[in-house]
Write an enzyme that holds these catalytic residues in place. Sequence first.
Site, PDB file in Angstrom:
ATOM      1  N   SER A 117      56.643  26.857  18.652  1.00 16.51           N
ATOM      2  CA  SER A 117      56.701  27.861  19.721  1.00 16.51           C
ATOM      3  C   SER A 117      58.144  28.245  20.030  1.00 16.51           C
ATOM      4  CB  SER A 117      56.060  27.299  20.997  1.00 16.51           C
ATOM      5  OG  SER A 117      56.391  28.088  22.111  1.00 16.51           O
ATOM      6  N   TYR A 141      56.537  20.735  27.376  1.00 18.62           N
ATOM      7  CA  TYR A 141      55.789  21.458  26.338  1.00 18.62           C
ATOM      8  C   TYR A 141      56.720  21.832  25.187  1.00 18.62           C
ATOM      9  CZ  TYR A 141      53.841  25.335  23.776  1.00 18.62           C
ATOM     10  OH  TYR A 141      53.440  26.151  22.751  1.00 18.62           O
ATOM     11  N   LYS A 145      56.994  20.394  21.183  1.00 20.48           N
ATOM     12  CA  LYS A 145      56.937  21.250  19.986  1.00 20.48           C
ATOM     13  C   LYS A 145      58.152  20.995  19.092  1.00 20.48           C
ATOM     14  CE  LYS A 145      53.080  23.465  20.305  1.00 20.48           C
ATOM     15  NZ  LYS A 145      52.049  23.273  19.260  1.00 20.48           N
TER      16      LYS A 145
HETATM   17  C1  WQD Z   1      55.855  36.443  30.228  1.00 18.75           C
HETATM   18  C2  WQD Z   1      56.743  37.135  31.245  1.00 18.75           C
HETATM   19  C3  WQD Z   1      56.909  35.989  33.342  1.00 18.75           C
HETATM   20  C4  WQD Z   1      52.770  36.760  34.634  1.00 18.75           C
HETATM   21  C5  WQD Z   1      55.090  31.091  27.725  1.00 18.75           C
HETATM   22  C6  WQD Z   1      55.460  29.842  26.997  1.00 18.75           C
HETATM   23  C7  WQD Z   1      55.597  30.143  25.537  1.00 18.75           C
HETATM   24  C8  WQD Z   1      54.320  30.745  25.034  1.00 18.75           C
HETATM   25  C9  WQD Z   1      53.983  31.989  25.840  1.00 18.75           C
HETATM   26  C10 WQD Z   1      52.966  28.960  24.112  1.00 18.75           C
HETATM   27  C11 WQD Z   1      57.612  36.147  32.016  1.00 18.75           C
HETATM   28  C12 WQD Z   1      56.266  37.351  33.515  1.00 18.75           C
HETATM   29  C13 WQD Z   1      53.946  36.668  33.914  1.00 18.75           C
HETATM   30  C14 WQD Z   1      52.707  37.569  35.798  1.00 18.75           C
HETATM   31  C15 WQD Z   1      54.987  38.166  35.467  1.00 18.75           C
HETATM   32  N1  WQD Z   1      53.260  29.822  25.108  1.00 18.75           N
HETATM   33  N2  WQD Z   1      55.026  37.363  34.321  1.00 18.75           N
HETATM   34  N3  WQD Z   1      53.821  38.248  36.173  1.00 18.75           N
HETATM   35  O1  WQD Z   1      56.642  32.382  30.024  1.00 18.75           O
HETATM   36  O2  WQD Z   1      57.354  34.104  28.264  1.00 18.75           O
HETATM   37  O3  WQD Z   1      56.078  32.062  27.556  1.00 18.75           O
HETATM   38  O4  WQD Z   1      53.882  31.570  27.210  1.00 18.75           O
HETATM   39  O5  WQD Z   1      53.544  28.837  23.067  1.00 18.75           O
HETATM   40  O6  WQD Z   1      55.880  28.951  24.873  1.00 18.75           O
HETATM   41  O7  WQD Z   1      56.692  29.390  27.471  1.00 18.75           O
HETATM   42  O8  WQD Z   1      54.939  33.861  28.835  1.00 18.75           O
HETATM   43  O9  WQD Z   1      53.090  35.262  29.624  1.00 18.75           O
HETATM   44  O10 WQD Z   1      53.836  33.288  31.058  1.00 18.75           O
HETATM   45  O11 WQD Z   1      55.257  35.330  30.901  1.00 18.75           O
HETATM   46  O12 WQD Z   1      55.993  38.798  35.842  1.00 18.75           O
HETATM   47  O13 WQD Z   1      51.653  37.689  36.503  1.00 18.75           O
HETATM   48  O14 WQD Z   1      55.910  37.761  32.220  1.00 18.75           O
HETATM   49  O15 WQD Z   1      57.811  35.741  34.401  1.00 18.75           O
HETATM   50  O16 WQD Z   1      58.866  36.750  32.239  1.00 18.75           O
HETATM   51  P1  WQD Z   1      56.364  33.117  28.754  1.00 18.75           P
HETATM   52  P2  WQD Z   1      54.203  34.406  30.135  1.00 18.75           P
END
Ligand code: WQD
Length: 322
Positions: A117, A141, A145
């Site tokens: 990841s 997490y 990985k």
């Molecule tokens: C994306 C962006 C949030 C929800 C994580 C893991 C990564 C992978 C994907 C497994 C961020 C913003 C989110 C909302 C928002 N998982 N957001 N409002 O954090 O980039 O990655 O998930 O492998 O390893 O770390 O993904 O989808 O949680 O967020 O503003 O209601 O959207 O702050 O900037 P992230 P995410």
Amino acid sequence: MTWLITGGAGFIGAHVVRAMAAAGERIVVLDDLSTGSADRLPPDVPLETGTVLDRATVDRVLREHAVTGVVHIAGKKQVAESVARPLYYYRENVEGIRVLLEAAAEAGVGRFLFSSSAAVYGMPDVDLVTEDTPCAPINPYGESKLAGEWLVSAVGRAHSMATASLRYFNVAGAATPELGDAGVSNLVPMVFEKLDAGEPPRIFGDDYPTPDGTCVRDYIHVEDIASAHVAAARRLAADPAASLVLNIGRGEGVSVSEMIDVIRDVTGHRDAAAETTGRRPGDPARVVAAADRIRAELGWTARHGVKEMVASAWAGWRLRHP
Ligand code: WQD
């Protein structure tokens, strides 16, 4: 040649199963069905129900199906949960891969593909993240990985296994509505949930050093993730000495605000105003892949754009939330 795909009944796993079966690969799935479901699998793909932590089960499956390659996708992937329950994550994700690698090495398995990841990078302060960008995970997490990658490359070298660790960036979309993500722990389904509830989607911070102030990510269609696995599997079958670590991304950054605009357009909620809340701890401003190495090593590039990801994810959401 038979591939054991662990976690094959899950959201990403089922897409990898579908793509590898379509490519003519023989497959057996091992899944504990803790988050996956058997109905995600084609009827002709055998499903062994169990966990990679159970060495006897892994030995039996490797033997009975004459497994020659492993695609290890099974694992826990909730960042916030890993912070609250680090030992659970180290057990499931690190001890799990250790048991699987030990059994695979003893069974003479010659190929090992690992689902890693972008979380291994932590908060990279670069425009494009290459595979040589220092890895500094900021949660258990991501640590689990990175540790998994270390085990894969060390065991691969010691036991003549061709290996590849694939670093997924932000996965979205679905090949069919039935294979849509059932989880609501990432941006796209979280916005869908808010829109369905008639509530404003939330933007976790708009004061980041990015063009529109919201976080930028590299969104990648799950079908592209799956096709990258097919390409990697073929490379490992052809190159016994392979020892690869590859980003799987599009190489293009999209901001939260831009994603919400696409979601408004696709879902028809064109006037849904988002509300900006405070930053979510641990969110980097920008995490976008350099996708040069996977193109050079596997001849692979992503084919799907953001609109297709959102539209296919929405079709899956509508199926689960009529
Ligand atoms: C994306 C962006 C949030 C929800 C994580 C893991 C990564 C992978 C994907 C497994 C961020 C913003 C989110 C909302 C928002 N998982 N957001 N409002 O954090 O980039 O990655 O998930 O492998 O390893 O770390 O993904 O989808 O949680 O967020 O503003 O209601 O959207 O702050 O900037 P992230 P995410």
